[in-house]
Each structure stands twice: as structure tokens, then as C-alpha cells.
Scaffold this motif. Structure first.
Motif, PDB file in Angstrom:
ATOM      1  N   ILE A 101       0.895  -0.762   0.080  1.00 43.46           N
ATOM      2  CA  ILE A 101      -0.065   0.102  -0.099  1.00 43.46           C
ATOM      3  C   ILE A 101       0.308   1.584   0.016  1.00 43.46           C
ATOM      4  O   ILE A 101       1.805   1.223   0.988  1.00 43.46           O
ATOM      5  CB  ILE A 101      -0.649  -0.273   0.846  1.00 43.46           C
ATOM      6  CG1 ILE A 101      -1.601  -1.329   0.989  1.00 43.46           C
ATOM      7  CG2 ILE A 101      -1.969   1.468   1.022  1.00 43.46           C
ATOM      8  CD1 ILE A 101      -2.956  -1.577   2.243  1.00 43.46           C
ATOM      9  N   THR A 102       0.494   1.938  -1.351  1.00 45.97           N
ATOM     10  CA  THR A 102       1.114   3.454  -0.897  1.00 45.97           C
ATOM     11  C   THR A 102       1.142   4.083   0.396  1.00 45.97           C
ATOM     12  O   THR A 102      -0.173   4.136   0.223  1.00 45.97           O
ATOM     13  CB  THR A 102       0.825   3.713  -2.439  1.00 45.97           C
ATOM     14  OG1 THR A 102       1.415   3.531  -3.773  1.00 45.97           O
ATOM     15  CG2 THR A 102       1.202   5.634  -2.106  1.00 45.97           C
ATOM     16  N   VAL A 103       2.075   4.453   1.085  1.00 43.12           N
ATOM     17  CA  VAL A 103       1.440   5.655   2.154  1.00 43.12           C
ATOM     18  C   VAL A 103       1.994   6.727   1.939  1.00 43.12           C
ATOM     19  O   VAL A 103       3.359   7.207   1.828  1.00 43.12           O
ATOM     20  CB  VAL A 103       2.258   5.030   3.053  1.00 43.12           C
ATOM     21  CG1 VAL A 103       1.723   5.773   4.625  1.00 43.12           C
ATOM     22  CG2 VAL A 103       2.140   3.796   4.288  1.00 43.12           C
ATOM     23  N   ILE A 104       1.153   7.999   1.809  1.00 37.94           N
ATOM     24  CA  ILE A 104       1.413   9.323   1.934  1.00 37.94           C
ATOM     25  C   ILE A 104       0.882  10.231   3.438  1.00 37.94           C
ATOM     26  O   ILE A 104      -0.093   9.552   3.232  1.00 37.94           O
ATOM     27  CB  ILE A 104       0.424   9.502   0.566  1.00 37.94           C
ATOM     28  CG1 ILE A 104       1.194   9.102  -0.688  1.00 37.94           C
ATOM     29  CG2 ILE A 104       0.536  11.675   0.539  1.00 37.94           C
ATOM     30  CD1 ILE A 104       0.044   9.585  -1.378  1.00 37.94           C
ATOM     31  N   ILE A 105       1.175  11.526   3.563  1.00 37.15           N
ATOM     32  CA  ILE A 105       0.949  11.749   4.711  1.00 37.15           C
ATOM     33  C   ILE A 105       0.664  13.356   3.228  1.00 37.15           C
ATOM     34  O   ILE A 105       1.120  13.921   2.601  1.00 37.15           O
ATOM     35  CB  ILE A 105       2.175  13.004   5.676  1.00 37.15           C
ATOM     36  CG1 ILE A 105       2.651  11.542   6.509  1.00 37.15           C
ATOM     37  CG2 ILE A 105       2.189  14.108   6.378  1.00 37.15           C
ATOM     38  CD1 ILE A 105       3.905  11.827   7.057  1.00 37.15           C
ATOM     39  N   ALA A 106      -0.930  13.906   4.159  1.00 40.80           N
ATOM     40  CA  ALA A 106      -1.182  15.383   3.719  1.00 40.80           C
ATOM     41  C   ALA A 106      -2.413  15.764   5.002  1.00 40.80           C
ATOM     42  O   ALA A 106      -3.708  14.962   4.585  1.00 40.80           O
ATOM     43  CB  ALA A 106      -1.567  15.239   1.952  1.00 40.80           C
ATOM     44  N   GLY A 107      -2.118  16.966   5.422  1.00 33.38           N
ATOM     45  CA  GLY A 107      -2.847  17.427   6.157  1.00 33.38           C
ATOM     46  C   GLY A 107      -2.668  18.795   6.524  1.00 33.38           C
ATOM     47  O   GLY A 107      -1.599  19.353   5.665  1.00 33.38           O
ATOM     48  N   ASN A 108      -3.373  19.581   6.619  1.00 37.55           N
ATOM     49  CA  ASN A 108      -3.597  21.108   7.351  1.00 37.55           C
ATOM     50  C   ASN A 108      -2.027  21.353   8.215  1.00 37.55           C
ATOM     51  O   ASN A 108      -2.045  20.465  10.151  1.00 37.55           O
ATOM     52  CB  ASN A 108      -4.736  21.427   8.055  1.00 37.55           C
ATOM     53  CG  ASN A 108      -5.588  21.367   6.968  1.00 37.55           C
ATOM     54  OD1 ASN A 108      -5.582  21.123   6.082  1.00 37.55           O
ATOM     55  ND2 ASN A 108      -6.998  21.730   7.735  1.00 37.55           N
ATOM     56  N   GLN A 109      -1.555  21.481   7.854  1.00 39.97           N
ATOM     57  CA  GLN A 109       0.076  22.340   8.864  1.00 39.97           C
ATOM     58  C   GLN A 109       0.581  23.141   8.182  1.00 39.97           C
ATOM     59  O   GLN A 109       0.465  23.278   6.479  1.00 39.97           O
ATOM     60  CB  GLN A 109       0.994  21.156   8.693  1.00 39.97           C
ATOM     61  CG  GLN A 109       0.520  19.624   9.087  1.00 39.97           C
ATOM     62  CD  GLN A 109       0.779  19.984  10.821  1.00 39.97           C
ATOM     63  OE1 GLN A 109       1.924  20.384  11.303  1.00 39.97           O
ATOM     64  NE2 GLN A 109      -0.241  19.768  11.344  1.00 39.97           N
ATOM     65  N   PRO A 110       1.575  24.149   9.093  1.00 36.82           N
ATOM     66  CA  PRO A 110       2.475  24.906   8.593  1.00 36.82           C
ATOM     67  C   PRO A 110       3.414  25.221   7.903  1.00 36.82           C
ATOM     68  O   PRO A 110       4.049  23.610   7.919  1.00 36.82           O
ATOM     69  CB  PRO A 110       2.587  25.754   9.794  1.00 36.82           C
ATOM     70  CG  PRO A 110       2.816  24.668  11.122  1.00 36.82           C
ATOM     71  CD  PRO A 110       0.997  23.437  10.378  1.00 36.82           C
ATOM     72  N   PRO A 111       4.153  26.167   7.349  1.00 33.68           N
ATOM     73  CA  PRO A 111       4.805  25.532   6.181  1.00 33.68           C
ATOM     74  C   PRO A 111       6.085  24.832   6.954  1.00 33.68           C
ATOM     75  O   PRO A 111       6.986  23.932   6.224  1.00 33.68           O
ATOM     76  CB  PRO A 111       5.424  26.901   6.343  1.00 33.68           C
ATOM     77  CG  PRO A 111       3.954  27.754   6.533  1.00 33.68           C
ATOM     78  CD  PRO A 111       3.391  27.485   7.000  1.00 33.68           C
TER      79      PRO A 111
END
Length: 215
Positions: A101-111
Motif C-alpha cells: 500500500i502506498t503511504v502518503i502524509i497530507a494534512g493541514n500544517q504550517p510551512p
């Protein structure tokens, strides 16, 4: 069949307790009181920024962060490091990748969060933040980008997060599979909402591999 798992950050991968305790110390507010106010924001559906206004009316949050950075350039301040990772994170992400399974992080975060996440050297295929996309959940365009970077069909993507408003309702609307983790104030509280029934609910990330890719 799930081919990609995409993860929120705060209270999904990162335990934010130390961050909010440092903020309490900075604002000279008892830690328990500030954490309680944050919980109140979750319970009443108010934005997190309202917690700062309640304890310090009129506070210019951006100016306060800049002043803090100038005074303590070497401290973590409102950032995180490896000590803030939940203990099941590396184990679960590694197992997901082992199962293909491809694992990606993508969330609401500052720079600054992207580099902080990359320094953790997590077993993931990619890291993205709202700051680099200039898009924030629950904007549908955020989830359009998630689908683009995952490179598979929406129904083949599981999005894992701790909030019904950001991580369940818009995920369903985008055609993906929502997974709601019951941790952090939003996770525990919103798991009781009717909309949470649209998600698969877990109590920890170790449940994910068998949930998404049964042996």
C-alpha cells in the motif's frame, strides 16, 4: 481494494500534547486550563484559534509566534519532533508498505511542518502539507490534490484522520474511504457524531493493515 493510505498529521501521527503545553507556558496559563479550553473547542465545533482568544482576548497570534521565534530560536515552540510521534506510527506505516500500500502524509500544517516531517524519516512514499498546496481541509480541492498525488482511483484511497468535519465528510464527498481514529480531543468527541458512521473507526494505527489489506 485499497491501494493508497493517506494520513492527517495532528493527533493522527503526532501527539500534540507537548505543543499545547508549551503554548500554555508561553501564555502563562495553567496547562490543564488551556488543554481544557482546547477540548471545549472540539466539543462545541469552534475553531482552535478561538481557544487563544478566550484565554488571551485580543492576542495577535501571528505576532506572538514571531516574537516567540525571535526569543527562542532554538526551541521547538509550536513545532514537533520524533518524541511527539505516537508509538504505533512507524510500526503501522511500515506494515502498510510491506503489504504493497502506498503511504502518503497530507494534512493541514504550517510551512515548517514539511521539513519537520521529512526529518522524522518515516516509512512513507511522500509528504505534503496544506501550506505548500495553498489549500486546507475541508476544501474539496485539497482532496482533489490528494487523489492526484496518490495516482489511483478515489475508491482505492483510504484517508486517515481524527476529525469528522475535515477527515470524514469531505473524504466521502470525494469518493474516498474515510478512517476515523479515536484519539485526541476531536477524535474521541466526533466519533460519537452521526456523520462518523460513514467512516471505519479505529482506536490505533495498528488496526489499519488488517483493515485495509486483510491477510
Amino acid at each position: 481494494m485499497i491501494k493508497a493510505a493517506v494520513f492527517d498529521v495532528g493527533e493522527t501521527l503526532i501527539d500534540e500534547t507537548r505543543i499545547w503545553c508549551r503554548w500554555a507556558d508561553r501564555l502563562d496559563i495553567p496547562r490543564f486550563a488551556f488543554l481544557g479550553v482546547i477540548g471545549g473547542m472540539a466539543a462545541t465545533g469552534r475553531p482552535l484559534t478561538d481557544a487563544f482568544e478566550l484565554v488571551r482576548p485580543g492576542l495577535d497570534l501571528e505576532a506572538e509566534q514571531s516574537a516567540w521565534a525571535a526569543e527562542e530560536p532554538e526551541s521547538l515552540r509550536n513545532n514537533f519532533d520524533g518524541d511527539d510521534l505516537y508509538p504505533d506510527v512507524r510500526r503501522a506505516l511500515s506494515e502498510l508498505r510491506r503489504r504493497g500500500i502506498t503511504v502518503i502524509i497530507a494534512g493541514n500544517q504550517p510551512p515548517q511542518a514539511k521539513s519537520a516531517l521529512e526529518r522524522l524519516r518515516l516509512p512513507v512514499d511522500a509528504v505534503y502539507t496544506s501550506a505548500e498546496w495553498d489549500l486546507e481541509k475541508p476544501d474539496p480541492k485539497f482532496f482533489t490534490r490528494v487523489i492526484e498525488v496518490a495516482g489511483v482511483e478515489p475508491e482505492e484511497i483510504a484517508y486517515v484522520g481524527d476529525r469528522v468535519d475535515n477527515d470524514v465528510v469531505p473524504v466521502v464527498a470525494a469518493g474516498m474511504v474515510p478512517v476515523l481514529i479515536r484519539r485526541g480531543p476531536w477524535g474521541y468527541l466526533t466519533a460519537e457524531l452521526p456523520e462518523a458512521a460513514q467512516a471505519r473507526i479505529i482506536d490505533g494505527l495498528d488496526e489499519l493493515p488488517d483493515l485495509l489489506s486483510p491477510a
